[in-house]
Write a protein that holds these residues in place. Structure first.
Motif, PDB file in Angstrom:
ATOM      1  N   MET A   1      39.662  23.653 -15.444  1.00 63.78           N
ATOM      2  CA  MET A   1      38.496  24.540 -15.369  1.00 63.78           C
ATOM      3  C   MET A   1      38.931  25.992 -15.505  1.00 63.78           C
ATOM      4  N   LYS A   2      38.167  26.784 -16.262  1.00 62.47           N
ATOM      5  CA  LYS A   2      38.481  28.199 -16.405  1.00 62.47           C
ATOM      6  C   LYS A   2      38.427  28.891 -15.052  1.00 62.47           C
ATOM      7  N   ASP A   3      39.386  29.779 -14.819  1.00 62.63           N
ATOM      8  CA  ASP A   3      39.349  30.574 -13.588  1.00 62.63           C
ATOM      9  C   ASP A   3      38.082  31.425 -13.522  1.00 62.63           C
ATOM     10  N   THR A   4      37.618  31.889 -14.684  1.00 66.37           N
ATOM     11  CA  THR A   4      36.425  32.738 -14.700  1.00 66.37           C
ATOM     12  C   THR A   4      35.172  31.965 -14.306  1.00 66.37           C
ATOM     13  N   VAL A   5      35.192  30.645 -14.486  1.00 66.14           N
ATOM     14  CA  VAL A   5      34.045  29.819 -14.122  1.00 66.14           C
ATOM     15  C   VAL A   5      34.091  29.441 -12.646  1.00 66.14           C
ATOM     16  N   LYS A   6      35.297  29.271 -12.115  1.00 64.76           N
ATOM     17  CA  LYS A   6      35.439  28.867 -10.716  1.00 64.76           C
ATOM     18  C   LYS A   6      34.747  29.835  -9.761  1.00 64.76           C
ATOM     19  N   SER A   7      34.724  31.105 -10.113  1.00 68.74           N
ATOM     20  CA  SER A   7      34.171  32.113  -9.203  1.00 68.74           C
ATOM     21  C   SER A   7      32.670  32.343  -9.396  1.00 68.74           C
ATOM     22  N   ALA A 118      26.269  39.785 -17.819  1.00 68.83           N
ATOM     23  CA  ALA A 118      27.601  39.798 -17.201  1.00 68.83           C
ATOM     24  C   ALA A 118      28.102  38.387 -16.942  1.00 68.83           C
ATOM     25  N   MET A 119      27.200  37.486 -16.565  1.00 66.17           N
ATOM     26  CA  MET A 119      27.619  36.116 -16.267  1.00 66.17           C
ATOM     27  C   MET A 119      28.239  35.446 -17.491  1.00 66.17           C
ATOM     28  N   HIS A 120      27.578  35.570 -18.638  1.00 65.84           N
ATOM     29  CA  HIS A 120      28.099  34.919 -19.840  1.00 65.84           C
ATOM     30  C   HIS A 120      29.347  35.627 -20.368  1.00 65.84           C
ATOM     31  N   ALA A 121      29.448  36.926 -20.142  1.00 66.71           N
ATOM     32  CA  ALA A 121      30.692  37.614 -20.491  1.00 66.71           C
ATOM     33  C   ALA A 121      31.849  37.048 -19.673  1.00 66.71           C
ATOM     34  N   GLN A 122      31.613  36.832 -18.395  1.00 70.89           N
ATOM     35  CA  GLN A 122      32.647  36.272 -17.517  1.00 70.89           C
ATOM     36  C   GLN A 122      33.069  34.879 -17.980  1.00 70.89           C
ATOM     37  N   ILE A 123      32.109  34.055 -18.367  1.00 72.07           N
ATOM     38  CA  ILE A 123      32.426  32.713 -18.853  1.00 72.07           C
ATOM     39  C   ILE A 123      33.333  32.781 -20.080  1.00 72.07           C
ATOM     40  N   GLU A 124      33.109  33.776 -20.932  1.00 65.98           N
ATOM     41  CA  GLU A 124      33.923  33.937 -22.145  1.00 65.98           C
ATOM     42  C   GLU A 124      35.206  34.727 -21.882  1.00 65.98           C
ATOM     43  N   GLN A 125      35.522  34.944 -20.604  1.00 63.34           N
ATOM     44  CA  GLN A 125      36.751  35.631 -20.170  1.00 63.34           C
ATOM     45  C   GLN A 125      36.787  37.086 -20.633  1.00 63.34           C
ATOM     46  N   ALA A 126      35.609  37.698 -20.669  1.00 65.99           N
ATOM     47  CA  ALA A 126      35.480  39.130 -20.943  1.00 65.99           C
ATOM     48  C   ALA A 126      35.045  39.818 -19.653  1.00 65.99           C
TER      49      ALA A 126
END
Length: 358
Positions: A1-7, A118-126
């Protein structure tokens, strides 16, 4: 799982009206928390959905949403080949970030604004750079937005009118900003609440043909009253159009969505009648807030952003009085969508009680 998704935290939807009634012993609850239309869609929508033959259930829908595409193109006077459709504007926000953002990139947004950017940016590791709006009037600080741009910036998001503030930026202001924006940076103007604006030249959609780094998003969930049907669209040029078509699921709108959405778009008389009601109620409620010395930002949407302090306490008091509002966005400011004239009249009294007005 992506670290950006875990949070990430899951979206907390509103309590169902039935649950609220049972919990607080209420006969009536006004749902004013999600900026929906209390008037619902055109009656022609239900008629169009009912007329869809059961024979289509075993077959995939029209992957190009042809009838809806033609109706939207005609309404907005844009090239049909510049339109991408999705399950609400939400799906298009997701797809745009998937297409544009790479790990390590950043996006720039005004603050506060719609949280999905911001949420979708985080999912894409931005990452997301948040530029505060003008504290006095809620307007976007375009100069500070420009200063925030660096060589990693890939996108800028502007909701217009903004959510949750309701503040509207003029087309001239946005075009002036766009002219100063690097051409490799995509500007997305989310016009989810555009239909409620009572100013002339309220949309930047005509500019899409002149700027290949401009995207305009729209939804039928708000003024059109189709929140449950989930229909949105984006207006964009190449090369984004082809890329978005490539990542979009091929049959992302059902025949029922296409038929209902088309009927809604074609019934502009119904839309404008309801928009006029919202505009009148907005003026009356903002006059009430002004007369009672509440701080708020001048709204051009179907909701108002009001400074109340102790937001959770005020929100709970309103809920117990039968008014479900959004008290989850800020500890000092509350967002209240406009209801029917009857609901709004009662809401004023409840609001004074909830804020301990003297």
């Amino acid at each position: 799982m992506k670290d950006t998704v875990k949070s990430l935290s899951a979206y907390q939807a509103e309590l169902p009206v039935k649950v609220i009634k049972e919990k607080y012993g209420l006969k009536h609850v006004s749902r004013l928390s999600a900026n929906e239309s209390v008037y619902g869609p055109s009656p022609k929508v239900a008629q169009a959905v009912r007329e869809v033959s059961d024979d289509i259930l075993g077959y995939y829908p029209d992957g190009q949403a042809t009838s809806l595409r033609e109706a939207v193109a005609t309404l907005n006077q844009v090239n049909p080949d510049n339109l991408i459709f999705g399950a609400g504007a939400d799906e298009l926000i997701e797809l745009l970030t998937r297409v544009v953002l790479e790990p390590g990139a950043n996006v720039i947004v005004p603050s506060p604004t719609f949280g999905e950017y911001a949420m979708h940016a985080q999912i894409e590791q931005a990452t997301t750079k948040k530029v505060p709006v003008d504290e006095d009037n809620g307007h976007v600080n375009f100069e500070e937005m420009l200063k925030a741009i660096d060589d990693k910036t890939a996108m800028v998001w502007i909701a217009n009118p903004n959510n949750p503030t309701g503040v509207f930026e003029t087309t001239d202001a946005i075009q002036n900003f766009l002219d100063k924006l690097p051409q490799n940076v995509i500007l997305v103007v989310d016009e989810a609440y555009y239909d409620f604006v009572d100013k002339p030249n309220a949309t930047v959609a005509p500019l899409v043909s002149k700027y290949d780094n401009l995207v305009v998003l729209r939804t039928l969930s708000k003024a059109y009253g189709l929140a449950n049907l989930r229909v949105g669209y984006g207006i964009m040029q190449e090369p984004l159009f082809t890329a978005m078509q490539a990542v979009r699921l091929p049959y992302n709108l059902s025949t029922y969505q296409i038929a209902g959405g088309t009927a809604a778009v074609l019934d502009q008389e119904y839309l404008q009648k309801n928009v006029a009601k919202f505009q009148l109620e907005r003026k009356k409620f903002q006059d009430f807030l002004r007369d009672n010395n509440f701080k708020f930002y001048e709204s051009q949407a179907n909701f108002i952003w009001i400074k109340v302090g102790e937001t959770k306490k005020v929100g709970q008091s309103l809920l117990e009085q039968g008014f479900q509002v959004n008290d989850r966005l800020n500890s000092d400011w509350i967002r209240i969508a406009l209801g029917t004239p009857e609901d709004n009249a009662e809401l004023k009294l409840a609001f004074l009680k909830a804020t301990n007005y003297k």
